[in-house]
Design an enzyme around this catalytic site. Structure first.
Site, PDB file in Angstrom:
ATOM      1  N   GLY A  77       0.781  -1.230   0.000  1.00  0.00           N
ATOM      2  CA  GLY A  77       0.000   0.000   0.000  1.00  0.00           C
ATOM      3  C   GLY A  77       0.813   1.280   0.000  1.00  0.00           C
ATOM      4  O   GLY A  77       0.253   2.377   0.164  1.00  0.00           O
ATOM      5  N   CYS A 134     -18.707   4.053 -23.987  1.00  0.00           N
ATOM      6  CA  CYS A 134     -20.067   4.562 -23.962  1.00  0.00           C
ATOM      7  C   CYS A 134     -20.575   4.657 -22.533  1.00  0.00           C
ATOM      8  O   CYS A 134     -21.356   3.818 -22.065  1.00  0.00           O
ATOM      9  CB  CYS A 134     -20.943   3.637 -24.798  1.00  0.00           C
ATOM     10  SG  CYS A 134     -22.393   4.495 -25.372  1.00  0.00           S
TER      11      CYS A 134
END
Ligand code: PLP
Length: 443
Positions: free
Chosen positions: A259, A369
């Site tokens: 992380g 789209c």
């Protein structure tokens, strides 16, 4: 180029990124116009030198501050056999979360015993496969999974399954909620507070088919402070001490997860890899544990993000007077879901004419789209023309790894550059490839 753009090129693009005498971006010694002439766009370019440097940025401080250690590349960030091979050659292991990631890591030459198998819902066949190949460790995420692993290992009558328990320490790293995994309300890990973690230790210690080697905690992603690691590690070490008294746990492996944050913009200032390592090693050394456990860390993004650059070709430009100008590129959310998924912010340069200064505020949209398919909102760029090449840095992690075939568009190619040479590490998917996936379906 202005000062910020120069800093972007120097600090966020791969090591050695520069502009040539024509003003074209050069990555790994290869001018990007040559790369896209040969390989098309969108194109993901990975710089080998940066990748190796990032592996060393962890391996070297670990070797000096805590030699009994292994950095595991969190392969979910981006994996192909070539990258697995480079990471393995640099002496790292791999964290994998599926049999697919394990297979690709092995195909690239990663030794099985350096692979650690993670995930909150490993399938029974994946667990059996991991045991078959002699995976280094399996990280147990729940009591339910501990039972499953014990059952599978018992049936196989082989050596006990080497497991690490993933503990949820309740430490919140300062990062976006969707990519936070250490907080109490998380789908990952065994809760300390509920008693699940202790129950798992007791069960694992009692099961003949389980060899409990240690504990793990991962507190989040894109973490930009070192302190949360010291906090979470301290909580896990306190828990280990109690478990040693109550259940005879001998801590042989300890992992504060991964992380570690990276720069997406020249304005970001994450701690260096060595600073994270130093804090973790110091926290561990301060306990003077006997025997001394092996330290595992799991950097993913910080190994591969900076090595990768996404190259897109500019297509349609649409000005909505008084509102904004949309510049559409030939990629988008199917190769980089991060802006749509959690509002990730990026910077970009126009790779075919770097010297041109910012003149225009535009929004760079993808081709998919979906209204949310916006890669860069309100970014200042030179006045763009159809055919320009947009280069987005820090694109190596969680882009191609999370890519999809939305709108049935093939995934971009990836290439690895080194000393001016590029080799394809993942071929571009074509419409024919997509059609082939349906070839066996009866009409
Ligand atoms: N280890 C574990 C258990 C993770 O869940 C993750 C990411 O989610 C990582 C390591 C890698 O994180 P990063 O790529 O941010 O270093």
């Amino acid at each position: 180029m202005n000062t910020a753009e120069r800093a972007l090129l120097r600090e966020v693009f791969p090591l050695g990124a520069r502009r040539d005498e024509r003003g074209v971006l050069v990555l790994g010694g290869a001018p990007v116009d040559h790369l896209i002439d040969e390989h098309g766009t969108p194109l993901y370019v990975f710089d080998e030198a940066t990748l190796r440097a990032q592996c060393r940025a962890y391996a070297q401080p670990l070797a000096s501050s805590y030699p009994n250690s292994l950095a595991l590349y969190a392969s979910k960030a981006h994996l192909d056999p070539t990258i697995a091979g480079i990471v393995a050659a640099e002496g790292l292991g791999a964290d994998a979360v599926s049999s697919g990631e394990i297979r690709v890591a092995l195909a690239g030459g990663m030794p099985a015993d350096r692979i650690v198998f993670h995930g909150n819902n490993k399938l029974p066949e994946e667990i059996a496969y991991a045991l078959d190949i002699g995976v280094g460790r399996i990280v147990v995420d729940s009591l339910d999974e501990l039972d499953l692993i014990a059952e599978i290992a018992t049936q196989r009558a082989g050596p006990p399954a080497p497991v690490i328990l993933r503990i949820t320490p309740g430490v919140e790293a300062h990062t976006h909620e969707y990519i936070r995994t250490g907080a109490i309300d998380s789908k990952f890990g065994l809760q300390l507070h509920s008693g699940a973690a202790e129950e798992a230790v007791a069960q694992a210690q009692a099961a003949d088919s389980i060899d409990l080697t240690g504990l793990h905690a991962h507190i989040g992603s894109q973490v930009l402070d070192v302190e949360p690691y010291a906090d979470s590690l301290s909580i896990v070490l306190d828990f280990a001490a109690t478990m040693s008294e109550r259940h005879g746990l001998v801590l042989r492996d300890i992992s504060p997860g991964g992380g570690f944050g990276v720069s997406y913009s020249e304005a970001d200032d994450p701690p260096a890899a060595g600073s994270f390592v130093e804090v973790i090693a110091a926290t561990l050394r301060a306990r003077r544990l006997d025997p001394e456990p092996r330290l595992l860390i799991e950097p993913g993004r910080s190994i591969v993000a900076r090595a990768g650059v996404a190259l897109y070709r500019v297509g349609t430009i649409k000005e909505i007077p008084g509102v904004r100008t949309y510049v559409s590129v030939d990629g988008g959310m199917a190769d980089n879901i991060r802006p749509a998924l959690y509002g990730a912010k990026y910077r970009a340069l126009i790779a075919n004419r770097l010297p041109d200064g910012a003149e225009q505020l535009v929004t760079v949209a993808g081709r998919y789209c979906e209204s949310g398919d916006v890669l860069l909102r309100d970014i200042e760029l030179p006045t763009l023309r159809r055919g320009d090449v947009l280069a987005v840095p820090a694109a190596g992690a969680y882009h191609m790894a999370m890519s999809s075939n939305y709108n049935l568009v093939g995934r971009p190619a990836t290439v690895l550059v080194r000393d001016g040479q590029a080799r394809v590490t993942r071929p571009r998917e074509t419409d024919a490839d997509l059609l082939a996936a349906f070839a066996a379906v009866e009409a």
